[in-house]
Design an enzyme around this catalytic site. Structure first.
Site, PDB file in Angstrom:
ATOM      1  N   HIS A   1      -3.533   6.209   3.793  1.00  0.00           N
ATOM      2  CA  HIS A   1      -4.343   5.064   3.352  1.00  0.00           C
ATOM      3  C   HIS A   1      -3.854   3.742   3.949  1.00  0.00           C
ATOM      4  CE1 HIS A   1      -5.746   2.022   0.393  1.00  0.00           C
ATOM      5  NE2 HIS A   1      -6.812   2.786   0.321  1.00  0.00           N
TER       6      HIS A   1
ATOM      7  N   ASP B   1       0.847  -1.206   0.000  1.00  0.00           N
ATOM      8  CA  ASP B   1       0.000   0.000   0.000  1.00  0.00           C
ATOM      9  C   ASP B   1       0.879   1.252   0.000  1.00  0.00           C
ATOM     10  OD1 ASP B   1      -2.250   1.868   1.017  1.00  0.00           O
ATOM     11  OD2 ASP B   1      -3.263  -0.068   0.988  1.00  0.00           O
TER      12      ASP B   1
ATOM     13  N   SER C   1     -11.343  -0.600  -0.110  1.00  0.00           N
ATOM     14  CA  SER C   1     -10.029  -0.611   0.555  1.00  0.00           C
ATOM     15  C   SER C   1     -10.141  -0.975   2.019  1.00  0.00           C
ATOM     16  CB  SER C   1      -9.392   0.793   0.521  1.00  0.00           C
ATOM     17  OG  SER C   1      -8.691   1.001  -0.665  1.00  0.00           O
TER      18      SER C   1
ATOM     19  N   ASN D   1     -14.126   0.507  -6.333  1.00  0.00           N
ATOM     20  CA  ASN D   1     -15.171   1.467  -5.957  1.00  0.00           C
ATOM     21  C   ASN D   1     -15.862   2.029  -7.201  1.00  0.00           C
ATOM     22  OD1 ASN D   1     -14.148   1.089  -3.413  1.00  0.00           O
ATOM     23  ND2 ASN D   1     -13.113   3.069  -3.321  1.00  0.00           N
TER      24      ASN D   1
END
Ligand SMILES: [Ca+2]
Ligand SMILES: [Ca+2]
Ligand SMILES: [Ca+2]
Length: 372
Positions: A160, A127, A315, A251
């Site tokens: 994130h 990530d 996520s 998404n």
């Protein structure tokens, strides 16, 4: 350039420069009674960083389990934490009392904690990195590495990856949150830059690191609408090496609902997002490649700057499943990755139309049921 996005909002996938360190090592100052004995630190598996002249001592990084032995040596006067010092007015925010986020409860993790908390299982968060000093994560971060040009460590400059990591393994202490599998060893594998984008090559290097370093589970809360043969081959190699690979479905439901990769590769467990009422999240991508669902709306977790944030996205759903996979592996280390996929999907709570469907896959992940 292939664009890969973080499945929180839209983001894009470049590498090198890597560093690894273990945070289960402790930064300490060691004071000696007589002459400085740096050799004692080395003999206990430590690394001496500085030898002081102003006092008879050293600063060092040493495995936590060797501290007591070092302290017991007659030449050692004392050992103290090499504590952080702040410029006046720059203290980190005070920490809220620990709560169990709704998503962690929803996947029945608290019921499972008497049986398993993920101990000894290694989980790669591929990530934006993980904030290495976050007070509610640092004790669980065992490795960090970066494949992002210009970033030397796995520290998170975006937020994130820190949020994703807290869902998997927020530390069970008195502050902040607690993760689904709060005793795992986390690897902060940075493949996305400060703005949340990165090259496919960085992602491939990250996956390569996970395989080379004996990781058990990989979480990929990132995606692209473009298929990559190289990425699929890397993921298949990781799968064939026995790793569980969990990815966010995307998404994209309201913006074309295009197929998302890496979620759609056959060796990946693809995760859609649900809300508190077990309804599918309006943004959650769907299709015949969705395997399982997990909480992904209004998810409270750790964030950069020693803070916490409430975020929505697939996520946030994927790391609930990655945490369940890790907990299941800790409970039964003999399970293969295929058996982990089968256990999680066969014991998920069916939602929507009966049986498998394109929104929820096999249903909402249920850790406690998977352990029965
Ligand atoms: Ca906590
Ligand atoms: Ca799949
Ligand atoms: Ca269903």
């Amino acid at each position: 350039m292939k664009k890969v996005s973080l499945l929180l909002v839209c983001f894009g996938f470049l590498a090198l420069g890597s560093s690894t360190s273990s945070a289960k090592d402790k930064r300490v100052i060691v004071k000696f009674k007589g002459a400085t004995r740096a050799d004692l630190v080395w003999a206990n598996g430590g690394i001496v960083e500085n030898e002081f002249r102003i006092l008879k001592g050293v600063s060092a990084v040493i495995p936590e389990e060797r501290l007591a032995r070092l302290w017991a040596h007659p030449a050692v006067e004392y050992i103290e934490e090499d504590r952080l010092v702040y410029a006046i007015g720059k203290k980190p925010p005070s920490q809220p009392a620990q709560t169990v986020p709704w998503g962690v409860s929803k996947v029945n993790a608290p019921l499972a904690w008497t049986l398993t908390t993920g101990y000894n299982v290694n989980v790669c968060v591929v990530d934006t990195g993980i904030e290495l000093t976050h007070p509610d994560l640092k004790d669980n971060i065992a490795w960090n590495v970066s494949f992002v040009t210009g970033a030397k460590t796995g520290n998170d400059d975006n937020g994130h990856g820190t949020h994703v990591a807290g869902i998997i393994a927020g530390v069970n202490n008195s502050i902040g949150v607690v993760g689904v599998a709060y005793d795992v060893n986390l690897a902060a594998v940075k493949v996305l830059n400060k703005s949340g984008s990165g090259y496919t090559s960085w992602v491939i290097k990250g996956i390569e690191w996970c395989v080379a370093n004996n990781m058990d589970v990989i979480n990929l809360s990132l995606s692209s609408e473009t298929y990559s043969q190289a990425e699929e081959e890397a993921i298949n190699t990781a799968y064939n090496a026995g790793l569980v690979i969990v990815a966010a479905a995307g998404n994209d439901a309201q913006t074309g609902n295009n197929v998302q990769y890496p979620a759609a590769y056959s060796t990946v467990l693809a995760v859609s997002a649900t809300n508190k009422d077990n309804a599918i999240a309006s943004f959650s991508s769907y299709g015949d490649w969705v395997d399982i669902a997990a909480p992904g709306v209004d998810i409270y977790s750790t964030y950069k700057g020693g803070t916490y944030a409430t975020l929505s996205g697939t996520s946030m759903a994927a790391p609930h499943v990655a945490g369940c996979a890790a907990a299941l592996l800790a409970f039964n280390p003999a399970l293969t990755n295929a058996e982990v996929y089968a256990k999680l999907t066969s014991t998920a709570t069916d939602l929507g139309s009966a049986g498998w469907d394109a929104y929820f896959g096999w249903g909402l992940v249920n850790l406690y049921a998977a352990l029965q």
